[in-house]
Design a protein around this motif. Structure first.
Motif, PDB file in Angstrom:
ATOM      1  N   ILE A  79       0.854  -1.180   0.000  1.00 23.24           N
ATOM      2  CA  ILE A  79       0.000   0.000   0.000  1.00 23.24           C
ATOM      3  C   ILE A  79       0.892   1.232   0.000  1.00 23.24           C
ATOM      4  O   ILE A  79       2.058   1.169   0.356  1.00 23.24           O
ATOM      5  CB  ILE A  79      -0.929   0.046   1.223  1.00 23.24           C
ATOM      6  N   ASP A  80       0.315   2.324  -0.400  1.00 15.51           N
ATOM      7  CA  ASP A  80       1.028   3.590  -0.347  1.00 15.51           C
ATOM      8  C   ASP A  80       0.693   4.237   0.991  1.00 15.51           C
ATOM      9  O   ASP A  80      -0.353   4.867   1.147  1.00 15.51           O
ATOM     10  CB  ASP A  80       0.611   4.484  -1.517  1.00 15.51           C
ATOM     11  N   HIS A  81       1.569   4.053   1.969  1.00 17.23           N
ATOM     12  CA  HIS A  81       1.299   4.548   3.314  1.00 17.23           C
ATOM     13  C   HIS A  81       1.419   6.061   3.430  1.00 17.23           C
ATOM     14  O   HIS A  81       1.143   6.624   4.476  1.00 17.23           O
ATOM     15  CB  HIS A  81       2.224   3.874   4.333  1.00 17.23           C
ATOM     16  N   ARG A 119      -0.376   8.070   1.459  1.00 16.14           N
ATOM     17  CA  ARG A 119      -1.686   8.603   1.042  1.00 16.14           C
ATOM     18  C   ARG A 119      -2.762   8.127   2.016  1.00 16.14           C
ATOM     19  O   ARG A 119      -2.765   6.969   2.449  1.00 16.14           O
ATOM     20  CB  ARG A 119      -2.029   8.131  -0.358  1.00 16.14           C
ATOM     21  N   TRP A 135      -5.944   7.440   1.537  1.00 19.15           N
ATOM     22  CA  TRP A 135      -6.761   6.341   1.026  1.00 19.15           C
ATOM     23  C   TRP A 135      -6.045   4.998   1.196  1.00 19.15           C
ATOM     24  O   TRP A 135      -6.663   3.998   1.561  1.00 19.15           O
ATOM     25  CB  TRP A 135      -7.130   6.589  -0.435  1.00 19.15           C
ATOM     26  N   GLY A 136      -4.746   4.966   0.958  1.00 18.28           N
ATOM     27  CA  GLY A 136      -3.980   3.731   1.140  1.00 18.28           C
ATOM     28  C   GLY A 136      -3.967   3.291   2.593  1.00 18.28           C
ATOM     29  O   GLY A 136      -4.104   2.100   2.898  1.00 18.28           O
ATOM     30  N   PHE A 167      -5.634  -0.088   4.185  1.00 25.99           N
ATOM     31  CA  PHE A 167      -4.794  -0.961   4.992  1.00 25.99           C
ATOM     32  C   PHE A 167      -5.439  -1.214   6.352  1.00 25.99           C
ATOM     33  O   PHE A 167      -5.543  -2.360   6.806  1.00 25.99           O
ATOM     34  CB  PHE A 167      -3.401  -0.344   5.163  1.00 25.99           C
TER      35      PHE A 167
END
Length: 186
Positions: free
Chosen positions: A103-105, A107, A109-110, A114
């Motif tokens: 995940i893109d931690h 952002r 939304w990410g 998560f």
């Protein structure tokens, strides 16, 4: 004395289940921590995980109360079966060779996705505990506390240790839930 013993037993059971469910957050947080996280990221990710570890079992407990009322005497076996299935799935998933999608931690939304993904198991456990009519406030606050704490520890350790630690943590958490499920059934 009997009431105090029952309350203490319920507190121990809920605490152990909270730690077991927190192992999922811990194991995946180790992986995120290995990518490098700032203190702000640790606070944001752990805070959202704690919130979802409160909301999901809360929804599950309300569902469990309703289902428990419908099922009556067999609710004990159904809730134990749910814990066995959830625990077995966690153990199995921890040893699969497929890696989880990162995940893109950075952002929001990410991080929300998560937090939701590591809290879904809490819903199922909440359903089981709702059928047993465990203490609502104690349960959700304990789940939230340990979910957040385990993710802080996982993120922090992930930046310093290898990924294998996370796999064993998830397997241990699954084994604990499996054992509680068997205890409820028998």
């Amino acid at each position: 004395m009997d009431y105090a013993t029952t309350q203490f037993g319920q507190l121990v059971t809920i605490t152990v289940m909270s730690v077991a469910l927190g192992m999922d957050a811990f194991s995946l947080s180790v992986g995120i921590g290995m990518k490098g996280v700032r203190r702000f990221d640790i606070a944001r990710i752990s805070g959202l995980i704690a919130i979802f570890h409160i909301l999901m079992p809360l929804l599950g407990m309300f569902t469990g109360l309703y289902v428990g009322h419908l099922l009556g005497a067999i609710a004990r076996y159904v809730s134990g079966g749910l814990l066995v299935l959830l625990g077995a799935h966690m153990v199995w998933a921890s040893f699969r060779e497929e890696g989880a999608r990162p995940i893109d931690h950075t952002r929001l939304w990410g991080v929300v996705l998560f937090a939701l993904s590591v809290s879904v198991d809490s819903f199922s456990v909440g359903v089981s505990l709702g059928m047993f009519r465990s203490s609502l406030l104690l349960t959700v606050l304990t789940f939230g506390f340990f979910g957040g704490l385990m993710s802080v520890v996982g993120l922090w350790l992930g930046s310093r240790v290898g990924r294998n630690l996370g796999d064993y943590g998830e397997a241990l958490g699954g084994a604990i839930l499996l054992a509680f499920g068997l205890m409820f059934i028998f």
